[in-house]
Design a protein around this motif. Structure first.
Motif, short mmCIF file in Angstrom:
data_model
loop_
_atom_site.label_atom_id
_atom_site.label_comp_id
_atom_site.label_asym_id
_atom_site.label_seq_id
_atom_site.Cartn_x
_atom_site.Cartn_y
_atom_site.Cartn_z
N ALA A 87 9.50 7.42 -1.64
CA ALA A 87 9.40 6.04 -1.19
C ALA A 87 8.57 5.20 -2.17
CB ALA A 87 8.82 5.95 0.22
N VAL A 89 8.34 2.67 -5.75
CA VAL A 89 9.09 1.57 -6.35
C VAL A 89 9.34 1.92 -7.81
CG1 VAL A 89 9.18 -0.91 -6.71
CG2 VAL A 89 7.88 0.03 -4.79
N GLU A 91 10.79 0.47 -10.25
CA GLU A 91 10.64 -0.57 -11.27
C GLU A 91 9.18 -0.87 -11.57
OE1 GLU A 91 12.49 -0.71 -8.63
OE2 GLU A 91 14.51 -1.38 -9.13
N LEU A 108 -5.03 -10.61 0.79
CA LEU A 108 -3.64 -10.89 0.42
C LEU A 108 -3.53 -11.65 -0.91
CD1 LEU A 108 -0.70 -10.65 1.26
CD2 LEU A 108 -0.93 -12.83 2.46
N ARG A 157 -1.02 7.69 -3.91
CA ARG A 157 -0.92 6.49 -3.09
C ARG A 157 -1.43 6.75 -1.67
NH1 ARG A 157 4.86 3.82 -2.05
NH2 ARG A 157 5.06 5.65 -0.72
N PRO B 220 10.22 2.15 0.26
CA PRO B 220 8.81 1.85 0.00
C PRO B 220 8.24 0.79 0.94
CG PRO B 220 10.18 1.30 -1.92
CD PRO B 220 11.07 1.96 -0.94
N LEU B 224 4.87 1.50 3.12
CA LEU B 224 3.63 0.69 3.08
C LEU B 224 3.30 0.15 4.46
CD1 LEU B 224 3.71 -1.26 -0.28
CD2 LEU B 224 2.69 0.92 0.28
N LEU B 232 3.70 -9.55 4.06
CA LEU B 232 3.65 -10.17 2.73
C LEU B 232 3.12 -9.20 1.69
CD1 LEU B 232 2.54 -13.84 3.38
CD2 LEU B 232 4.60 -13.06 2.23
N ALA B 233 2.10 -8.42 2.08
CA ALA B 233 1.54 -7.45 1.13
C ALA B 233 2.59 -6.40 0.78
CB ALA B 233 0.31 -6.78 1.73
N ARG B 236 5.02 -7.88 -1.62
CA ARG B 236 4.45 -7.97 -2.97
C ARG B 236 4.53 -6.62 -3.70
NH1 ARG B 236 2.98 -6.75 -6.93
NH2 ARG B 236 1.24 -7.33 -8.24
N PHE B 237 4.17 -5.53 -3.00
CA PHE B 237 4.10 -4.24 -3.68
C PHE B 237 5.43 -3.50 -3.70
CE2 PHE B 237 -0.49 -4.69 -2.85
CZ PHE B 237 -0.95 -4.46 -4.14
N ALA B 238 6.19 -3.60 -2.63
CA ALA B 238 7.38 -2.76 -2.53
C ALA B 238 8.66 -3.49 -2.94
CB ALA B 238 7.54 -2.23 -1.11
N PRO B 241 8.61 -6.01 -7.25
CA PRO B 241 9.00 -5.38 -8.50
C PRO B 241 10.51 -5.14 -8.58
CG PRO B 241 7.13 -4.24 -7.54
CD PRO B 241 7.63 -5.20 -6.49
N GLN B 242 11.15 -4.94 -7.44
CA GLN B 242 12.58 -4.67 -7.44
C GLN B 242 13.40 -5.94 -7.58
OE1 GLN B 242 14.08 -1.59 -4.67
NE2 GLN B 242 12.13 -1.81 -3.63
#
Lengths: 241, 315
Positions: A87, A89, A91, A108, A157, B220, B224, B232-233, B236-238, B241-242
């Motif tokens: 799970a 990412v 990229e 945030l 993680r 992901p 998370l 929102l977090a 941003r992280f999961a 980037p994609q």
């Protein structure tokens, strides 16, 4: 964190019952290895413990609070999960993937602009090195890493927020034996340092015996064995490596 | 030889019937919309050729009557500009004698050798600026629409469908149409064009962004959120980037499209080179029209080149 499962079952709409009338108590601070064939219900048990699915029967509690997809975020923050498929990412860089484990604990705005707090950056690098990953990988996209390296990123993680409960679904499925020992040592050290509970699904009985204080074998959604590594060794003839 | 293997039949009566029906429909339609005139009207090609001939030579310089320039100061001429004096003779009524008389007028012109080209260049720049502002508005409106329209972030199907419907509604109104209406609200000039481009493109981006988010790997995100991260977090992280690469490439596509459309909305008075073009066509000043068309061609070709390079860089 103490886990109590009281006659828990899990049934899906397609009539499959990955967990069937399962009663299990895992006391706080225990390293519990879950063994079993593929499809025996190990992943379902971990998904249930992680609050990804709600039990369809019985009661599942963690420190006295009900386990369910609706459980409060404050409770979730104390649970670190290593997912079977990673799970991650692909990229994003390894560093970003590890630091994402602290997403719940950073402001945030810092997350949005990528100005991560110093403690998260330091901890991410420390975990990366502790798990035996090459420092050069930190800036590389996760997709460029091998399966075993990605699994270790997933472990890093999960440990970012120093969780009181670590749920690891086959964290060493695709790493060599030496690395597997290193990863499990990190989990064991985490347990020792923080008194955390670790529930770890494994395929390798010898590793389970080497690191866990308790072994639970699941078969067809039920508990087939529950006891100490010594007892397991005696009844299953595990070769110690 | 008795049981020779036959080639499978490769045609069917149905296919031939469908083809015949399509041909008949096309023939009926051709008469309705007067297609034959495309080929028979000799005057059309003559008219086009005539117009093209009048575009040459292109209008390069610009000449203004000094008397019409408020606060003109002959001591301070613009760069490369010079003054030109012409004498014109006209027949006018002599008021004293009440008889026609030949009158000589002396006129002073301010000539700027590259004046019109400069003017077109500045209008082209204005067109590109309209496109950039339109794209900016489209991103600002499209981003929330895209986020609200993706199942990964918004659980309520009502909100999701509302966001998707809003995007579809914005896409459904062509820029030219909304520009026509907005010009009556904001008056002639760029603001109407910017808003018209922004609203239409926001519909596209809302859709593109939402699709990019839904096409992304959701594992992901769930991971998370399972460890307590907020929506929102975890975006941003999961997800970010994609979706970054598809977001950037669809935004560049919209910018490219907006530059082309910005010339068109100018035709209804929404600023930029289109407004200048419409004015010159209406005054039959085809040399000016020629300069404008060459200018547009250069900008579009340059833009194509730049967009292609940016895309290659991304991949």
């Amino acid at each position: 964190m103490q886990i109590e499962l009281d006659r828990v079952s899990l049934a899906y709409a397609d009539k499959t019952r990955p967990l069937d009338d399962l009663t299990l108590t895992i006391p706080s601070g225990q390293f519990c290895a879950v063994l079993g064939r593929s499809g025996a219900g190990k992943s379902s048990l971990l998904r249930l413990l992680g609050g990804m699915v709600a039990p369809t029967g019985g009661a599942a509690r963690i420190d006295g609070m009900a386990l369910s997809p609706a459980m409060p975020r404050a409770l979730r923050r104390r649970i670190g999960q290593v997912h079977q498929d990673g799970a991650l990412v692909g990229e994003a860089s390894v560093a970003e993937n590890i630091v994402a484990g602290a997403a719940a604990a950073m402001p945030l705005w810092r997350a949005l602009i990528g100005l991560y707090p110093a403690w998260t950056r330091e901890r991410a690098v420390a975990l990366h090195l502790e798990l035996g990953l090459d420092p050069a990988f930190l800036a590389a996209p996760v997709a460029r890493l091998s399966g075993g390296q990605q699994q270790r990123v997933g472990v890093a993680r999960a440990l970012m927020l120093e969780p009181a409960l670590v749920l690891a679904d086959e964290p060493v499925a695709s790493v060599d034996p030496d690395t597997a020992r290193q990863v499990l040592s990190v989990l064991a050290a985490h347990r020792t340092r923080l008194g955390a509970t670790v529930v770890c699904a494994l395929h390798q009985p010898e590793l389970a015996c080497a690191f866990a204080d308790r072994i639970v074998v699941i078969d067809e959604g039920r508990i087939a064995f529950d006891g100490s590594p010594e007892l397991y060794r005696r009844s299953h003839r595990v070769e110690t490596t | 030889m008795s049981t020779a293997t036959a080639f499978p039949r490769s045609w069917s009566l149905r296919r031939i019937a469908v083809l015949a029906v399509v041909l008949v429909l096309l023939a009926v339609s051709a008469v309705r919309v007067d297609v034959p005139r495309l080929f028979t009207q000799a005057g059309a090609s003559r008219a086009l050729a005539g117009m093209a001939a009048q575009m040459w030579p292109l209008q390069i310089s610009d000449r203004q009557d000094v008397a019409e320039i408020p606060g003109f100061d002959p001591a301070h001429l613009p760069l490369f500009a010079y003054l030109q004096t012409t004498d014109e003779t006209t027949r006018e009524l002599d008021r004293d004698r009440l008889a026609p008389a030949t009158v000589r007028h002396r006129k002073v012109w301010l000539v700027q050798p590259c004046g019109y080209v400069t003017q077109v260049a500045s209008k082209l720049l204005e067109t590109i600026e309209i496109a950039i502002w339109g794209t900016l508005i489209a991103v600002l409106l499209g981003l929330p629409l895209g986020l609200a329209g993706s199942a990964s972030l918004v659980r309520s199907p009502t909100v999701r469908q509302a966001a998707r419907a809003a995007s579809a509604g914005l896409r459904a109104v062509p820029e030219l149409l909304s520009a026509l209406v907005l010009v009556t609200a904001f008056g002639f000039g760029p603001p109407a064009g910017i808003l018209a481009l922004g609203l239409h493109a926001a519909g596209f981006l809302g859709r593109f962004y939402a699709d990019a988010i839904e096409d992304a790997n959701q594992a992901p995100v769930r991971a998370l959120q399972a460890s307590g991260a907020g929506r929102l977090a975890s975006f941003r992280f999961a997800l970010w980037p994609q979706v970054r690469a598809p977001f950037v490439s669809s935004t560049f596509y919209i910018l490219d499209r907006n530059v082309r459309m910005a010339t068109v909305v100018g035709l209804v008075g929404a600023g930029g080179i289109g407004q200048e073009l419409k004015g010159r066509i209406d005054m039959y000043e085809y040399a000016h029209v020629g300069t404008i068309l060459v200018g547009i061609l250069i900008v579009v070709l340059l833009l194509d080149h730049v967009a292609a390079r940016l895309r290659r860089k991304k991949t």
